[in-house]
Design an enzyme around this catalytic site. Sequence first.
Site, PDB file in Angstrom:
ATOM      1  CE  LYS A   5      -4.578   0.874   0.720  1.00 53.94           C
ATOM      2  NZ  LYS A   5      -5.774   0.104   0.442  1.00 53.94           N
ATOM      3  N   GLY A  64     -20.266   6.851   6.894  1.00 58.48           N
ATOM      4  CA  GLY A  64     -19.515   7.328   5.729  1.00 58.48           C
ATOM      5  C   GLY A  64     -20.249   6.942   4.468  1.00 58.48           C
ATOM      6  N   GLY A 110     -19.496   7.593   1.147  1.00 55.74           N
ATOM      7  CA  GLY A 110     -18.609   8.019   0.067  1.00 55.74           C
ATOM      8  C   GLY A 110     -18.797   7.154  -1.162  1.00 55.74           C
ATOM      9  CG  ASN A 111     -15.882   7.486  -4.307  1.00 55.72           C
ATOM     10  OD1 ASN A 111     -16.657   8.251  -4.875  1.00 55.72           O
ATOM     11  ND2 ASN A 111     -14.621   7.789  -4.079  1.00 55.72           N
ATOM     12  CB  VAL A 112     -17.395   1.873  -1.088  1.00 53.54           C
ATOM     13  CG1 VAL A 112     -17.978   0.481  -0.865  1.00 53.54           C
ATOM     14  CG2 VAL A 112     -16.019   1.786  -1.709  1.00 53.54           C
ATOM     15  CB  ALA A 113     -20.972   3.932   1.886  1.00 52.25           C
ATOM     16  CE1 TYR A 114     -26.084   8.824  -2.869  1.00 57.96           C
ATOM     17  CE2 TYR A 114     -25.845   7.573  -4.921  1.00 57.96           C
ATOM     18  CZ  TYR A 114     -26.533   8.491  -4.132  1.00 57.96           C
ATOM     19  OH  TYR A 114     -27.688   9.063  -4.611  1.00 57.96           O
TER      20      TYR A 114
END
Length: 364
Positions: free
Chosen positions: A80, A180, A182-186
């Site tokens: 990472k 949260g 964001g990108n994933v959770a929406y």
Amino acid sequence: MEIFSYLEEYDYEQLVFCQDKNSGLKAVIAIHDTTLGPALGGTRMWTYHSEKEAIEDALRLAKGMTYKNAAAGLNLGGGKAVIIGDPKTDKNPELFRAFGRYVQSLSGRYITAVDVGTTEEDMDLIHTETDYVTGISRYDGTEGNPSPVTAYGVYKGIKAAANEAYGDDSLNGKTIAVQGVGNVAYTLCEFLHKEGANLIVTDINQEAIDQAVEAFGATAVDPDAIYDVDCDIYAPCAMGATINDETIPRIKARIIAGSANNQLKTSEHGEIIHEKGILYVPDYVINSGGVINVADELNGYNPERAMKKVETIYDSLNKVFEISRRDNIPTNIAADRMAEERIESVRNSRNQFLIKEHHILSRR
Ligand SMILES: NC(=O)c1ccc[n+]([C@@H]2O[C@H](COP(=O)([O-])OP(=O)(O)OC[C@H]3O[C@@H](n4cnc5c(N)ncnc54)[C@H](O)[C@@H]3O)[C@@H](O)[C@H]2O)c1
Ligand SMILES: CC(C)C[C@H](N)C(=O)O
């Protein structure tokens, strides 16, 4: 922090510091383990409060990728990168190009991708300097952004957990607290809403909350209040370490399952929630959809093949739950065991000398 003793304790292979005065780049690349193949993991850009915090984050996330890639059945090791800076104000093309040159200098030992604070456009800039980057925009059918695929895998994983906890994988009528959006959770909320789940959401970004309330009829709460809500499932989808001494006594959910990396502050917190009867869905198994998707680019991207592999998250989690029940161990330990067994079996079979080893990237 004694760096070498930390690297030795958790068996890290390499830690690279990257500095470029002109662009303001300050980055750390951590390579944890390359037994299964080159280390694949995203690049995070974040406003770290100290260099120590950034190094620790890179190291913890890199180790998580070793386990994630192993558990997902990928022939890839774990690494990472983190870039120290504010993704809203500190980005410039030269910074990502400079970072790309550092990635290139590792000759394929580390392959990068998107993570919190970085985008497909950033990956394209990195790609001007190196081929060792995934999630770029030239691949048809993906847009380069792994988040929707991650969300689909998390949705499947939540269903597997519901089946384990309630004997039925339907989420209709279940109350799910999402931390949260964001990108994933929406996108995750889209799947959950479609299936009839009731959503409680929080975010530190008011716009993200408003969107979820508007689109899914979600109930909004303040960031710190998310731990106290009455819900069936708590879905941590923001940053790590939210399952800790302070939050565990407050969480009322029967299941914890979300996209965030490194959800448990320490492995012992997995034991504590196991003893409380909460089903914890190991983060690196449930959120492996994104890496499965971008890893497919290394073989010439095929969306159907990638999605078929993402579907296997449901079965992998069933395997984890089975090991946990059989050996009466917390699910995080069961998942670690599954990943470690795979790494060990490959390590043991790689004991012959080869003049030039086959490399996964040789097909690119
Ligand atoms: N994007 C992927 O494909 C992917 C894959 C695997 C794992 N993950 C992990 O999933 C998590 C979310 O990733 P993402 O790509 O959606 O990131 P993101 O930055 O788009 O979303 C994170 C959201 O969390 C919010 N947030 C941050 N701190 C918060 C807090 N204390 N309380 C409430 N909300 C907070 C942010 O405002 C943001 O809206 C991260 O931990 C990431 O490492 C992402
Ligand atoms: C797409 C992946 C390589 C990176 C992703 N952020 C993860 O943690 O899995």
